[in-house]
Scaffold this active site. Structure first.
Site, PDB file in Angstrom:
ATOM      1  CG  ASP A  36      -1.814   1.152   1.262  1.00  0.00           C
ATOM      2  OD1 ASP A  36      -2.505   1.472   0.217  1.00  0.00           O
ATOM      3  OD2 ASP A  36      -2.029   1.869   2.252  1.00  0.00           O
ATOM      4  CB  SER A  37       0.152   4.825  -0.799  1.00  0.00           C
ATOM      5  OG  SER A  37      -1.174   5.062  -0.319  1.00  0.00           O
ATOM      6  CE1 TYR A  57       2.901   6.026  -3.221  1.00  0.00           C
ATOM      7  CE2 TYR A  57       1.832   4.132  -4.428  1.00  0.00           C
ATOM      8  CZ  TYR A  57       3.055   4.713  -3.979  1.00  0.00           C
ATOM      9  OH  TYR A  57       3.987   3.955  -3.884  1.00  0.00           O
ATOM     10  N   GLY A  58      -2.915   9.184  -3.675  1.00  0.00           N
ATOM     11  CA  GLY A  58      -4.328   9.502  -4.449  1.00  0.00           C
ATOM     12  C   GLY A  58      -4.372  10.539  -5.319  1.00  0.00           C
ATOM     13  CB  CYS A  96      -2.725   0.629  -2.480  1.00  0.00           C
ATOM     14  SG  CYS A  96      -2.904   2.352  -3.145  1.00  0.00           S
ATOM     15  CG  ASN A  97      -9.448   0.709  -3.538  1.00  0.00           C
ATOM     16  OD1 ASN A  97     -10.124   0.038  -4.281  1.00  0.00           O
ATOM     17  ND2 ASN A  97      -9.279   0.539  -2.351  1.00  0.00           N
ATOM     18  CB  THR A  98      -4.532   5.064  -5.424  1.00  0.00           C
ATOM     19  OG1 THR A  98      -5.616   5.487  -4.656  1.00  0.00           O
ATOM     20  CG2 THR A  98      -3.992   6.152  -6.327  1.00  0.00           C
ATOM     21  CD  GLU A 101      -0.941   7.906   5.564  1.00  0.00           C
ATOM     22  OE1 GLU A 101       0.419   7.947   6.122  1.00  0.00           O
ATOM     23  OE2 GLU A 101      -1.229   6.592   5.086  1.00  0.00           O
ATOM     24  CB  CYS A 139      -9.786   4.680  -0.238  1.00  0.00           C
ATOM     25  SG  CYS A 139      -8.239   5.088   0.657  1.00  0.00           S
ATOM     26  CB  THR A 140      -7.111   0.003   1.789  1.00  0.00           C
ATOM     27  OG1 THR A 140      -5.659   0.648   1.502  1.00  0.00           O
ATOM     28  CG2 THR A 140      -7.301  -0.871   0.668  1.00  0.00           C
ATOM     29  CG  HIS A 141      -5.276   5.266   3.936  1.00  0.00           C
ATOM     30  ND1 HIS A 141      -4.775   4.507   3.019  1.00  0.00           N
ATOM     31  CD2 HIS A 141      -4.364   5.968   4.587  1.00  0.00           C
ATOM     32  CE1 HIS A 141      -3.248   4.738   3.017  1.00  0.00           C
ATOM     33  NE2 HIS A 141      -3.454   5.462   3.927  1.00  0.00           N
TER      34      HIS A 141
HETATM   35  N1  DGL Z   1      -4.826   3.376   0.603  1.00  0.00           N
HETATM   36  C1  DGL Z   1      -4.952   3.692  -0.956  1.00  0.00           C
HETATM   37  C2  DGL Z   1      -6.235   3.341  -1.616  1.00  0.00           C
HETATM   38  O1  DGL Z   1      -6.740   2.425  -1.330  1.00  0.00           O
HETATM   39  C3  DGL Z   1      -4.847   5.499  -0.889  1.00  0.00           C
HETATM   40  C4  DGL Z   1      -3.939   6.332  -0.163  1.00  0.00           C
HETATM   41  C5  DGL Z   1      -3.161   7.196  -0.829  1.00  0.00           C
HETATM   42  O2  DGL Z   1      -3.807   8.176  -1.273  1.00  0.00           O
HETATM   43  O3  DGL Z   1      -1.946   6.940  -0.931  1.00  0.00           O
HETATM   44  O4  DGL Z   1      -6.571   4.005  -2.605  1.00  0.00           O
END
Ligand code: DGL
Length: 290
Positions: A26-27, A58-59, A89-91, A174, A208-210
């Site tokens: 993940d990011s 990363y988003g 990570c979805n992104t 974060e 988004c996994t966050h």
């Molecule tokens: N956790 C990442 C996701 O699922 C995104 C976090 C990021 O923006 O870095 O998309």
């Protein structure tokens, strides 16, 4: 880059593993919400987690940048012996997975596999909705990629998919600003915008996994009859199925029930925040990516 003592620094070539752990990427911290479900459902496997916290989020980054960073991390997993890497990570799944699978893997590691979190989610999410209207909350990058509407329509062609980008949610998570007035403001704002687009939405997916860390706060602002879905369990269920169907990969995965964590930023921060995401203590090592 944060100050690290030399014993927490590990170069890619210096890490040793017995067998092949499953790589989870993940990011930052978000993938730990997915890893948590992997460990709960498939505790026998070894897992190697990498959070690219030094370059997160990363988003809002371009396709090219997300692809470049993700590929670099995937190569690192391969160097560590992983045969299977999950982009939790979805992104990264939205912006880098297809290129890596189609263009890079055949050249650099034809026997290894990289999977994402979008397909396991989209092939099932339509079953949760009665109204046929689904809401997606995700980063800007994931929303702009259109991956969710495109993939959901493949499995559930009658479904209408509405998306809302929530660019403040990852920084809120974060920076541990969960349960604050600021977090509530942005949650309300983004949910309002989503339901303006699709008033009949009866399923909201946290794509988004966050975002699972904000689940309780999001739930508070949702109408009672709307289901809130997180991905961890769906992705773990899908991984179990994948390993069943692919004994040639499954047999390569080492099974000592161990987890190792790496971050490209401060290990202290990672351990402190990471345990919240993982739901158990986390002890990370620093990785300098070159
Ligand atoms: N956790 C990442 C996701 O699922 C995104 C976090 C990021 O923006 O870095 O998309």
């Amino acid at each position: 880059m944060s100050n690290q003592t030399s014993d927490t620094r590990h170069q890619a070539s210096g890490i040793r593993h017995d067998g092949a752990p499953i790589g989870v990427f993940d990011s930052g911290y978000g993938g730990l919400t997915v890893l948590k479900e992997f460990v709960s459902r498939l505790p026998q496997y070894d897992y190697l987690y990498l959070g690219d916290n030094g370059r997160a989020p990363y988003g809002n980054r371009s396709f090219e940048t997300v692809y470049e960073y993700t590929l670099q991390c995937v190569k690192w997993f391969f160097e560590q012996g992983c045969s299977l890497v999950i982009l939790a990570c979805n992104t990264a799944s939205a912006k880098a997975l297809r290129s890596i699978q189609q263009n890079d893997l055949p050249l650099i590691a034809p026997d290894k596999r990289v999977l994402g979190v979008i397909r396991p989610t989209t092939e099932i999410i339509g079953n949760y909705s009665e109204s046929g209207e689904i809401g997606i909350l995700a980063t800007k990058g994931t929303v702009h990629s259109e991956s969710y509407p495109i993939e959901i329509r493949k499995f559930f062609p009658e479904t209408s998919v509405y998306q809302e980008a929530c660019p403040m949610w990852v920084p809120i998570v974060e920076n541990n600003e969960i349960h604050t007035q600021g977090a509530n403001f942005f949650i309300k704002k983004n949910l309002h915008a989503l339901f303006q687009k699709g008033p009949k939405i009866d399923v909201v997916l946290l794509a988004c996994t966050h975002y699972p860390l904000l689940k309780d706060d999001i739930q508070e602002h949702l109408p009672i009859d709307v289901k809130l879905v997180t991905q961890g369990e769906l992705v773990a269920h899908s991984l179990a199925g994948y390993l069943n169907r692919h004994p040639e990969i499954e047999q390569q995965c080492s099974k000592n029930g161990q987890q190792q964590f790496f971050t490209t930023d401060s290990t202290e921060d990672f351990d402190q925040h990471g345990s919240m995401f993982f739901g158990a203590p986390v002890k990370s090592r620093y990785l300098e990516l070159r």
